[in-house]
Design a protein around this motif. Sequence first.
Motif, PDB file in Angstrom:
ATOM      1  N   LEU A 153       0.873  -1.171   0.000  1.00 39.41           N
ATOM      2  CA  LEU A 153       0.000   0.000   0.000  1.00 39.41           C
ATOM      3  C   LEU A 153       0.910   1.221   0.000  1.00 39.41           C
ATOM      4  O   LEU A 153       1.784   1.344   0.864  1.00 39.41           O
ATOM      5  CB  LEU A 153      -0.902   0.027   1.226  1.00 39.41           C
ATOM      6  CG  LEU A 153      -1.901  -1.113   1.349  1.00 39.41           C
ATOM      7  CD1 LEU A 153      -2.684  -0.983   2.640  1.00 39.41           C
ATOM      8  CD2 LEU A 153      -2.832  -1.126   0.157  1.00 39.41           C
ATOM      9  N   VAL A 201       1.256   4.986   0.689  1.00 40.02           N
ATOM     10  CA  VAL A 201       0.553   5.928   1.549  1.00 40.02           C
ATOM     11  C   VAL A 201       1.352   7.221   1.627  1.00 40.02           C
ATOM     12  O   VAL A 201       2.575   7.190   1.771  1.00 40.02           O
ATOM     13  CB  VAL A 201       0.394   5.326   2.968  1.00 40.02           C
ATOM     14  CG1 VAL A 201      -0.321   6.291   3.892  1.00 40.02           C
ATOM     15  CG2 VAL A 201      -0.331   3.991   2.903  1.00 40.02           C
ATOM     16  N   ASP A 234      -9.479   7.269   3.488  1.00 43.34           N
ATOM     17  CA  ASP A 234      -8.307   7.947   4.032  1.00 43.34           C
ATOM     18  C   ASP A 234      -7.550   8.538   2.853  1.00 43.34           C
ATOM     19  O   ASP A 234      -6.956   7.805   2.063  1.00 43.34           O
ATOM     20  CB  ASP A 234      -7.441   6.950   4.804  1.00 43.34           C
ATOM     21  CG  ASP A 234      -6.228   7.584   5.446  1.00 43.34           C
ATOM     22  OD1 ASP A 234      -5.814   8.683   5.023  1.00 43.34           O
ATOM     23  OD2 ASP A 234      -5.679   6.959   6.364  1.00 43.34           O
ATOM     24  N   ARG A 242      -4.826   9.827   2.480  1.00 42.88           N
ATOM     25  CA  ARG A 242      -3.391   9.549   2.402  1.00 42.88           C
ATOM     26  C   ARG A 242      -3.109   8.293   1.583  1.00 42.88           C
ATOM     27  O   ARG A 242      -2.001   8.106   1.092  1.00 42.88           O
ATOM     28  CB  ARG A 242      -2.797   9.395   3.800  1.00 42.88           C
ATOM     29  CG  ARG A 242      -2.832  10.675   4.620  1.00 42.88           C
ATOM     30  CD  ARG A 242      -2.390  10.429   6.036  1.00 42.88           C
ATOM     31  NE  ARG A 242      -3.281   9.424   6.624  1.00 42.88           N
ATOM     32  CZ  ARG A 242      -2.970   8.659   7.655  1.00 42.88           C
ATOM     33  NH1 ARG A 242      -1.810   8.764   8.242  1.00 42.88           N
ATOM     34  NH2 ARG A 242      -3.835   7.789   8.131  1.00 42.88           N
ATOM     35  N   MET A 243      -4.100   7.412   1.434  1.00 42.76           N
ATOM     36  CA  MET A 243      -3.915   6.187   0.652  1.00 42.76           C
ATOM     37  C   MET A 243      -3.801   6.549  -0.816  1.00 42.76           C
ATOM     38  O   MET A 243      -4.722   7.113  -1.391  1.00 42.76           O
ATOM     39  CB  MET A 243      -5.067   5.223   0.903  1.00 42.76           C
ATOM     40  CG  MET A 243      -5.075   4.684   2.316  1.00 42.76           C
ATOM     41  SD  MET A 243      -6.495   3.633   2.687  1.00 42.76           S
ATOM     42  CE  MET A 243      -6.373   2.387   1.438  1.00 42.76           C
ATOM     43  N   SER A 244      -2.676   6.203  -1.414  1.00 45.00           N
ATOM     44  CA  SER A 244      -2.404   6.603  -2.781  1.00 45.00           C
ATOM     45  C   SER A 244      -2.571   5.468  -3.781  1.00 45.00           C
ATOM     46  O   SER A 244      -3.251   5.624  -4.780  1.00 45.00           O
ATOM     47  CB  SER A 244      -0.983   7.173  -2.875  1.00 45.00           C
ATOM     48  OG  SER A 244      -0.687   7.571  -4.178  1.00 45.00           O
ATOM     49  N   ARG A 256       3.750   0.444   2.694  1.00 42.48           N
ATOM     50  CA  ARG A 256       3.298  -0.449   3.763  1.00 42.48           C
ATOM     51  C   ARG A 256       3.155  -1.832   3.146  1.00 42.48           C
ATOM     52  O   ARG A 256       2.426  -1.999   2.156  1.00 42.48           O
ATOM     53  CB  ARG A 256       1.949  -0.004   4.333  1.00 42.48           C
ATOM     54  CG  ARG A 256       1.958   1.388   4.906  1.00 42.48           C
ATOM     55  CD  ARG A 256       2.669   1.395   6.235  1.00 42.48           C
ATOM     56  NE  ARG A 256       2.538   2.707   6.845  1.00 42.48           N
ATOM     57  CZ  ARG A 256       3.537   3.320   7.442  1.00 42.48           C
ATOM     58  NH1 ARG A 256       4.716   2.759   7.512  1.00 42.48           N
ATOM     59  NH2 ARG A 256       3.353   4.501   7.978  1.00 42.48           N
TER      60      ARG A 256
END
Length: 122
Positions: free
Chosen positions: A10, A12, A56, A58-60, A90
Motif C-alpha cells: 500500500l 501511503v 483515508d 493519504r492512501m495513494s 506499507r
Amino acid sequence: MRYDQHTVVLLVRPPDAPELPPDAAERLRDAHLAHHAGLVERGLVLAAGPFVDPDDERMSGFVMLPVGPDEARELYRDDPAVRAGRLVARVASWRVPEGSVRFGEVPIPVAMLEAAAGDVYR
C-alpha cells in the motif's frame, strides 16, 4: 486447503510529506511511474493502480507482487517517491485459496501524460 501467497504494497502519503513545486512534483511522479514500469518489465508486478476516493486520503496506490515481503520492501526503498518522502510503502503478505485469484498482463503508464486514472499524488 492449499494457498497462494502474494505480497501487497500500500502506497501511503505520510502526514509530513514534503511539499514540492509543481514542476518538481511532476518530475517525481514521472520517476515513480518509471520505477513501476521497470518492475512490470521485470515481471515483478501482478496488479497495480491508484486508489480513487479512498476513505483515508493519504492512501495513494496498491501493488501486488509475486515476491516475499522483504524483497518488496527492498524494491520500494528504491522508488523515487518513497526516497523523497512523498510516499511510504506499507507491506503485508496476503494468502488466498490456491487459484482463486488470477492476474493478466499489467499495463502501467511510464509518465503522467500516459496516466488515464488522474493524479495519484494530491
